[in-house]
Design a protein around this motif. Structure first.
Motif, PDB file in Angstrom:
ATOM      1  N   ALA A  78       0.837  -1.201   0.000  1.00  0.00           N
ATOM      2  CA  ALA A  78       0.000   0.000   0.000  1.00  0.00           C
ATOM      3  C   ALA A  78       0.874   1.253   0.000  1.00  0.00           C
ATOM      4  O   ALA A  78       0.617   2.204  -0.755  1.00  0.00           O
ATOM      5  CB  ALA A  78      -0.922  -0.011   1.214  1.00  0.00           C
ATOM      6  N   VAL A  79       1.914   1.257   0.815  1.00  0.00           N
ATOM      7  CA  VAL A  79       2.843   2.395   0.846  1.00  0.00           C
ATOM      8  C   VAL A  79       3.554   2.533  -0.502  1.00  0.00           C
ATOM      9  O   VAL A  79       3.678   3.645  -1.039  1.00  0.00           O
ATOM     10  CB  VAL A  79       3.861   2.233   1.991  1.00  0.00           C
ATOM     11  N   LEU A  80       4.014   1.423  -1.054  1.00  0.00           N
ATOM     12  CA  LEU A  80       4.704   1.469  -2.342  1.00  0.00           C
ATOM     13  C   LEU A  80       3.839   2.106  -3.429  1.00  0.00           C
ATOM     14  O   LEU A  80       4.261   3.036  -4.126  1.00  0.00           O
ATOM     15  CB  LEU A  80       5.113   0.058  -2.780  1.00  0.00           C
ATOM     16  N   TYR A  81       2.627   1.585  -3.589  1.00  0.00           N
ATOM     17  CA  TYR A  81       1.791   2.024  -4.705  1.00  0.00           C
ATOM     18  C   TYR A  81       1.108   3.366  -4.459  1.00  0.00           C
ATOM     19  O   TYR A  81       0.743   4.058  -5.410  1.00  0.00           O
ATOM     20  CB  TYR A  81       0.776   0.934  -5.069  1.00  0.00           C
ATOM     21  N   LYS A  82       0.980   3.771  -3.181  1.00  0.00           N
ATOM     22  CA  LYS A  82       0.365   5.067  -2.885  1.00  0.00           C
ATOM     23  C   LYS A  82       1.380   6.203  -2.791  1.00  0.00           C
ATOM     24  O   LYS A  82       1.079   7.336  -3.165  1.00  0.00           O
ATOM     25  CB  LYS A  82      -0.405   4.986  -1.555  1.00  0.00           C
ATOM     26  N   LYS A  83       2.606   5.894  -2.289  1.00  0.00           N
ATOM     27  CA  LYS A  83       3.520   6.982  -1.951  1.00  0.00           C
ATOM     28  C   LYS A  83       4.940   6.872  -2.495  1.00  0.00           C
ATOM     29  O   LYS A  83       5.625   7.876  -2.616  1.00  0.00           O
ATOM     30  CB  LYS A  83       3.617   7.117  -0.416  1.00  0.00           C
ATOM     31  N   VAL A  84       5.407   5.659  -2.765  1.00  0.00           N
ATOM     32  CA  VAL A  84       6.839   5.485  -3.041  1.00  0.00           C
ATOM     33  C   VAL A  84       7.146   5.362  -4.532  1.00  0.00           C
ATOM     34  O   VAL A  84       8.000   6.087  -5.052  1.00  0.00           O
ATOM     35  CB  VAL A  84       7.393   4.251  -2.285  1.00  0.00           C
ATOM     36  N   LEU A  85       6.483   4.462  -5.204  1.00  0.00           N
ATOM     37  CA  LEU A  85       6.821   4.178  -6.599  1.00  0.00           C
ATOM     38  C   LEU A  85       6.484   5.356  -7.514  1.00  0.00           C
ATOM     39  O   LEU A  85       5.398   5.925  -7.448  1.00  0.00           O
ATOM     40  CB  LEU A  85       6.072   2.944  -7.095  1.00  0.00           C
ATOM     41  N   ASN A  86       7.426   5.674  -8.378  1.00  0.00           N
ATOM     42  CA  ASN A  86       7.202   6.654  -9.431  1.00  0.00           C
ATOM     43  C   ASN A  86       6.705   5.879 -10.647  1.00  0.00           C
ATOM     44  O   ASN A  86       7.486   5.217 -11.332  1.00  0.00           O
ATOM     45  CB  ASN A  86       8.510   7.378  -9.734  1.00  0.00           C
ATOM     46  N   HIS A  87       5.394   5.916 -10.893  1.00  0.00           N
ATOM     47  CA  HIS A  87       4.833   5.093 -11.960  1.00  0.00           C
ATOM     48  C   HIS A  87       3.629   5.796 -12.584  1.00  0.00           C
ATOM     49  O   HIS A  87       3.126   6.781 -12.073  1.00  0.00           O
ATOM     50  CB  HIS A  87       4.445   3.707 -11.436  1.00  0.00           C
ATOM     51  N   LYS A  88       3.178   5.259 -13.714  1.00  0.00           N
ATOM     52  CA  LYS A  88       1.994   5.774 -14.400  1.00  0.00           C
ATOM     53  C   LYS A  88       1.115   4.584 -14.782  1.00  0.00           C
ATOM     54  O   LYS A  88       1.386   3.904 -15.783  1.00  0.00           O
ATOM     55  CB  LYS A  88       2.391   6.546 -15.672  1.00  0.00           C
ATOM     56  N   PRO A  89       0.071   4.313 -14.015  1.00  0.00           N
ATOM     57  CA  PRO A  89      -0.802   3.186 -14.342  1.00  0.00           C
ATOM     58  C   PRO A  89      -1.374   3.261 -15.760  1.00  0.00           C
ATOM     59  O   PRO A  89      -1.599   2.228 -16.400  1.00  0.00           O
ATOM     60  CB  PRO A  89      -1.910   3.291 -13.292  1.00  0.00           C
ATOM     61  N   SER A  90      -1.577   4.476 -16.268  1.00  0.00           N
ATOM     62  CA  SER A  90      -2.101   4.641 -17.625  1.00  0.00           C
ATOM     63  C   SER A  90      -1.047   4.361 -18.695  1.00  0.00           C
ATOM     64  O   SER A  90      -1.368   4.199 -19.871  1.00  0.00           O
ATOM     65  CB  SER A  90      -2.649   6.057 -17.822  1.00  0.00           C
ATOM     66  N   ASP A  91       0.219   4.318 -18.271  1.00  0.00           N
ATOM     67  CA  ASP A  91       1.331   4.058 -19.193  1.00  0.00           C
ATOM     68  C   ASP A  91       2.341   3.143 -18.499  1.00  0.00           C
ATOM     69  O   ASP A  91       3.400   3.583 -18.054  1.00  0.00           O
ATOM     70  CB  ASP A  91       1.997   5.378 -19.597  1.00  0.00           C
ATOM     71  N   PRO A  92       1.999   1.831 -18.367  1.00  0.00           N
ATOM     72  CA  PRO A  92       2.829   0.911 -17.582  1.00  0.00           C
ATOM     73  C   PRO A  92       4.265   0.786 -18.078  1.00  0.00           C
ATOM     74  O   PRO A  92       5.154   0.427 -17.306  1.00  0.00           O
ATOM     75  CB  PRO A  92       2.104  -0.432 -17.717  1.00  0.00           C
ATOM     76  N   ASP A  93       4.508   1.091 -19.359  1.00  0.00           N
ATOM     77  CA  ASP A  93       5.852   0.978 -19.924  1.00  0.00           C
ATOM     78  C   ASP A  93       6.603   2.305 -19.950  1.00  0.00           C
ATOM     79  O   ASP A  93       7.624   2.428 -20.630  1.00  0.00           O
ATOM     80  CB  ASP A  93       5.780   0.406 -21.348  1.00  0.00           C
ATOM     81  N   TRP A  94       6.104   3.294 -19.224  1.00  0.00           N
ATOM     82  CA  TRP A  94       6.768   4.595 -19.145  1.00  0.00           C
ATOM     83  C   TRP A  94       8.251   4.410 -18.844  1.00  0.00           C
ATOM     84  O   TRP A  94       8.636   3.743 -17.893  1.00  0.00           O
ATOM     85  CB  TRP A  94       6.095   5.418 -18.048  1.00  0.00           C
ATOM     86  N   GLU A  95       9.078   5.006 -19.674  1.00  0.00           N
ATOM     87  CA  GLU A  95      10.518   4.746 -19.638  1.00  0.00           C
ATOM     88  C   GLU A  95      11.166   5.114 -18.307  1.00  0.00           C
ATOM     89  O   GLU A  95      12.104   4.452 -17.851  1.00  0.00           O
ATOM     90  CB  GLU A  95      11.206   5.507 -20.779  1.00  0.00           C
ATOM     91  N   ASP A  96      10.693   6.138 -17.657  1.00  0.00           N
ATOM     92  CA  ASP A  96      11.333   6.626 -16.433  1.00  0.00           C
ATOM     93  C   ASP A  96      10.687   6.109 -15.156  1.00  0.00           C
ATOM     94  O   ASP A  96      10.974   6.610 -14.062  1.00  0.00           O
ATOM     95  CB  ASP A  96      11.343   8.155 -16.429  1.00  0.00           C
ATOM     96  N   ARG A  97       9.831   5.125 -15.281  1.00  0.00           N
ATOM     97  CA  ARG A  97       9.173   4.550 -14.093  1.00  0.00           C
ATOM     98  C   ARG A  97      10.199   3.858 -13.193  1.00  0.00           C
ATOM     99  O   ARG A  97      11.242   3.388 -13.658  1.00  0.00           O
ATOM    100  CB  ARG A  97       8.126   3.522 -14.511  1.00  0.00           C
ATOM    101  N   ASP A  98       9.893   3.812 -11.893  1.00  0.00           N
ATOM    102  CA  ASP A  98      10.665   2.950 -11.004  1.00  0.00           C
ATOM    103  C   ASP A  98      10.350   1.491 -11.339  1.00  0.00           C
ATOM    104  O   ASP A  98       9.241   1.168 -11.774  1.00  0.00           O
ATOM    105  CB  ASP A  98      10.302   3.216  -9.540  1.00  0.00           C
ATOM    106  N   ARG A  99      11.324   0.632 -11.128  1.00  0.00           N
ATOM    107  CA  ARG A  99      11.135  -0.803 -11.385  1.00  0.00           C
ATOM    108  C   ARG A  99      10.923  -1.533 -10.065  1.00  0.00           C
ATOM    109  O   ARG A  99      11.638  -1.289  -9.094  1.00  0.00           O
ATOM    110  CB  ARG A  99      12.354  -1.392 -12.090  1.00  0.00           C
ATOM    111  N   LEU A 100       9.937  -2.421 -10.055  1.00  0.00           N
ATOM    112  CA  LEU A 100       9.675  -3.255  -8.878  1.00  0.00           C
ATOM    113  C   LEU A 100       9.785  -4.714  -9.279  1.00  0.00           C
ATOM    114  O   LEU A 100       9.014  -5.204 -10.101  1.00  0.00           O
ATOM    115  CB  LEU A 100       8.283  -2.964  -8.303  1.00  0.00           C
ATOM    116  N   ILE A 101      10.770  -5.400  -8.712  1.00  0.00           N
ATOM    117  CA  ILE A 101      10.999  -6.815  -8.992  1.00  0.00           C
ATOM    118  C   ILE A 101      10.432  -7.636  -7.835  1.00  0.00           C
ATOM    119  O   ILE A 101      10.782  -7.401  -6.679  1.00  0.00           O
ATOM    120  CB  ILE A 101      12.510  -7.116  -9.135  1.00  0.00           C
TER     121      ILE A 101
END
Length: 274
Positions: free
Chosen positions: A41-64
């Motif tokens: 919840a913390v990751l997806y609400k506050k930590v990860l730099n991501h764009k759900p509308s553009d999952p392949d956004w080049e500058d997104r943080d990666r979560l393995i």
């Protein structure tokens, strides 16, 4: 604080969806996902730099996700974050579903690596972190690993490599619940002291309560700002957190609830004071 309340509600919704998903599938792992819900919840609400509308956004943080069998927690978090409709969660583990029993880049956008055998995720994360450096990219690489995986030699090869190359764009975090499929880790293969072991390998080590939202946020903030070496956050968690009859019980590592148990679990989660 409103942000904290929102995160707790997000985490509780993850837990409810995990129970529904695993019950509907009649297979899967409820214990680990329930224990990781607050962290995701913390990751997806506050930590990860991501764009759900553009999952392949080049500058997104990666979560393995190395311990891929706990993927129900990631799918539930992704659905709430807007990557796909929550209604799709009930297709979990169906033969034609995007939401397979282990995450796969073949079926679902927003997943950075496919998983199967335990112990591989940290190595994948080190490679991606090094690739980001070579490409002069500023995104962070987060790697979710389990304590049980630390019985795998590959984890320690990756740990050594990450420290050698000073991959300070890598943040690993551990679901340290003391349980694996065969029982308690201290009985199967005693792993402690994990904090001293990672420190000896050259990692920045942070320890935190994996169910305290403030502590989780603080741990990730410290990890993001650290320079000169990779960071690992050792999150103390409780397998099955939030469902009384599942908590700290190795039997719920990979056993789906039946309809009656699902009803009881959801009732308990509805009554949680957030």
């Amino acid at each position: 604080m409103e942000d904290i309340k929102d995160i707790k509600v997000f985490a509780n919704n993850i837990r409810k969806n995990v129970i529904k998903m695993v019950t509907a599938a009649k297979s899967g792992h409820p214990g680990g996902p329930l224990g990781l819900a607050d962290i995701y919840a913390v990751l997806y609400k506050k930590v990860l730099n991501h764009k759900p509308s553009d999952p392949d956004w080049e500058d997104r943080d990666r979560l393995i996700l190395s311990n891929g069998h706990v993927c129900a927690v990631r799918y539930a978090a992704m659905a709430q974050a807007g990557f796909f409709p929550e209604s799709e969660l009930l297709t979990f583990r169906n033969i034609n579903s995007k939401l397979q029993g282990h995450p796969s880049t073949r079926y679902l956008k927003g997943i950075e690596s496919s998983s199967g055998s335990l112990g591989q995720g940290l190595s994948v994360a080190v490679g991606i972190a090094l690739g980001a450096r070579l490409s002069k990219k500023n995104y962070k690489v987060y790697a979710c690993i389990s304590d049980g995986e630390c019985g795998e030699g590959m984890t320690w090869e990756a740990a050594q490599s990450a420290a050698h190359y000073k991959t300070d764009n890598l943040v690993a975090f551990m679901d340290k619940n003391g349980i694996q499929i065969d029982g308690f880790t201290k009985d199967v293969m005693n792993l402690e002291p994990l904090n001293k072991k990672f420190a000896a390998f050259g990692w920045n080590v942070i320890e935190a309560n994996g169910h305290d939202v403030d502590a989780i946020l603080t741990a990730f903030e410290k990890a993001k700002s650290h320079k000169g070496s990779p960071t690992i956050i050792l999150f103390e968690t409780v397998l099955g957190k939030g469902v009384s009859f599942m908590e700290n019980n190795p039997g719920w590592h990979g056993t789906p609830p039946n309809a009656e148990q699902e009803k009881k679990a959801l009732e308990e989660l509805e009554q949680l004071v957030l």
